[in-house]
Motif scaffolding. Sequence first.
Motif, mmCIF file in Angstrom:
data_model
loop_
_atom_site.group_PDB
_atom_site.id
_atom_site.type_symbol
_atom_site.label_atom_id
_atom_site.label_comp_id
_atom_site.label_asym_id
_atom_site.label_seq_id
_atom_site.Cartn_x
_atom_site.Cartn_y
_atom_site.Cartn_z
ATOM 1 N N VAL A 192 -57.153 95.800 -63.717
ATOM 2 C CA VAL A 192 -56.506 96.244 -64.954
ATOM 3 C C VAL A 192 -54.992 96.207 -64.749
ATOM 4 O O VAL A 192 -54.473 96.700 -63.748
ATOM 5 C CB VAL A 192 -56.965 97.672 -65.322
ATOM 6 C CG1 VAL A 192 -56.197 98.197 -66.523
ATOM 7 C CG2 VAL A 192 -58.467 97.705 -65.557
ATOM 8 N N GLY A 193 -54.282 95.601 -65.706
ATOM 9 C CA GLY A 193 -52.825 95.669 -65.762
ATOM 10 C C GLY A 193 -52.072 95.148 -64.557
ATOM 11 O O GLY A 193 -51.129 95.788 -64.107
ATOM 12 N N VAL A 194 -52.453 93.989 -64.064
ATOM 13 C CA VAL A 194 -51.753 93.404 -62.909
ATOM 14 C C VAL A 194 -50.275 93.211 -63.233
ATOM 15 O O VAL A 194 -49.913 92.726 -64.304
ATOM 16 C CB VAL A 194 -52.406 92.067 -62.507
ATOM 17 C CG1 VAL A 194 -51.545 91.293 -61.541
ATOM 18 C CG2 VAL A 194 -53.771 92.321 -61.903
ATOM 19 N N GLY A 195 -49.423 93.605 -62.302
ATOM 20 C CA GLY A 195 -47.984 93.433 -62.460
ATOM 21 C C GLY A 195 -47.311 94.517 -63.288
ATOM 22 O O GLY A 195 -46.119 94.444 -63.544
ATOM 23 N N LYS A 196 -48.059 95.498 -63.701
ATOM 24 C CA LYS A 196 -47.488 96.574 -64.525
ATOM 25 C C LYS A 196 -47.760 97.909 -63.854
ATOM 26 O O LYS A 196 -48.464 98.767 -64.392
ATOM 27 C CB LYS A 196 -48.074 96.524 -65.923
ATOM 28 C CG LYS A 196 -47.773 95.196 -66.590
ATOM 29 C CD LYS A 196 -48.034 95.210 -68.045
ATOM 30 C CE LYS A 196 -47.570 93.870 -68.571
ATOM 31 N NZ LYS A 196 -48.043 93.486 -69.805
ATOM 32 N N LYS A 197 -47.193 98.070 -62.675
ATOM 33 C CA LYS A 197 -47.415 99.262 -61.860
ATOM 34 C C LYS A 197 -47.116 100.534 -62.652
ATOM 35 O O LYS A 197 -46.094 100.661 -63.304
ATOM 36 C CB LYS A 197 -46.534 99.191 -60.616
ATOM 37 C CG LYS A 197 -46.857 100.245 -59.600
ATOM 38 C CD LYS A 197 -46.109 100.026 -58.315
ATOM 39 C CE LYS A 197 -46.509 101.100 -57.334
ATOM 40 N NZ LYS A 197 -46.409 100.673 -55.980
ATOM 41 N N GLY A 198 -48.056 101.468 -62.584
ATOM 42 C CA GLY A 198 -47.881 102.755 -63.248
ATOM 43 C C GLY A 198 -48.258 102.776 -64.720
ATOM 44 O O GLY A 198 -48.265 103.834 -65.335
ATOM 45 N N ALA A 199 -48.590 101.618 -65.294
ATOM 46 C CA ALA A 199 -48.971 101.575 -66.711
ATOM 47 C C ALA A 199 -50.363 102.175 -66.890
ATOM 48 O O ALA A 199 -51.189 102.160 -65.980
ATOM 49 C CB ALA A 199 -48.946 100.138 -67.224
ATOM 50 N N VAL A 200 -50.606 102.720 -68.070
ATOM 51 C CA VAL A 200 -51.897 103.316 -68.403
ATOM 52 C C VAL A 200 -52.509 102.517 -69.548
ATOM 53 O O VAL A 200 -51.822 102.149 -70.499
ATOM 54 C CB VAL A 200 -51.728 104.805 -68.801
ATOM 55 C CG1 VAL A 200 -53.047 105.407 -69.236
ATOM 56 C CG2 VAL A 200 -51.140 105.592 -67.641
ATOM 57 N N TYR A 201 -53.820 102.256 -69.444
ATOM 58 C CA TYR A 201 -54.529 101.448 -70.436
ATOM 59 C C TYR A 201 -55.648 102.251 -71.056
ATOM 60 O O TYR A 201 -56.392 102.938 -70.351
ATOM 61 C CB TYR A 201 -55.087 100.180 -69.777
ATOM 62 C CG TYR A 201 -53.991 99.254 -69.350
ATOM 63 C CD1 TYR A 201 -53.580 98.218 -70.165
ATOM 64 C CD2 TYR A 201 -53.331 99.441 -68.135
ATOM 65 C CE1 TYR A 201 -52.548 97.385 -69.793
ATOM 66 C CE2 TYR A 201 -52.294 98.614 -67.753
ATOM 67 C CZ TYR A 201 -51.903 97.588 -68.586
ATOM 68 O OH TYR A 201 -50.880 96.771 -68.223
ATOM 69 N N LYS A 202 -55.778 102.156 -72.360
ATOM 70 C CA LYS A 202 -56.842 102.843 -73.083
ATOM 71 C C LYS A 202 -58.105 101.980 -73.068
ATOM 72 O O LYS A 202 -58.041 100.774 -73.297
ATOM 73 C CB LYS A 202 -56.425 103.120 -74.519
ATOM 74 C CG LYS A 202 -55.313 104.136 -74.617
ATOM 75 C CD LYS A 202 -54.915 104.378 -76.050
ATOM 76 C CE LYS A 202 -53.759 105.380 -76.094
ATOM 77 N NZ LYS A 202 -53.283 105.570 -77.463
#
Length: 178
Positions: free
Chosen positions: A111-121
């Motif tokens: 989930v969310g490669v390259g977006k460290k710390g991002a949160v996904y619903k």
Amino acid sequence: MIDSLIVLGSSRALRFGLAAVIALWATFAAADSVGTVTGLPLPRYASLKTDRVNLREGPSKDHATKWVYQRAGLPVEITAEFDIWRKVRDSEGVEGWVLHSLLSGRRTALVGVGKKGAVYKIYAQPRGGGGVAATLQSGVIANVMTCDGAWCLIDGEGYKGYIEQVALWGVYPDEKIQ
């Protein structure tokens, strides 16, 4: 008149040569689209079967180990085959060779490669704005159950729901998985 014949002749030769190059390229491109060992599509995604997998510089145990993966289920992209070895690329672009027995056909995704710390619903239904089933941080490994080209049904420890396909590394854009 002789000058125009030379130009005309050169033009025909150029077109013929270009057509030959295009045909040759198409032949090589088609030859690379399936593995020479398995007959399966290349590239394709797989996952690591165990929590200790050596990534080697070449397709044998004689080649040096470049990296040791310690995360079972990590998705990798298989880009080539040689005997019992598979050339893989990880989500960071690192490439090397892995024994085929250490790979699984089970589809997983990051989930969310390259977006460290991002949160996904993660949604209860395959559309945004519906009920949120869970939230996941970038870097979580999810099991991919199905994808329709826009949304994927994923599950893991304590969650199950839909996420936009573009948020996953381990499935191709517009890929459908049943």
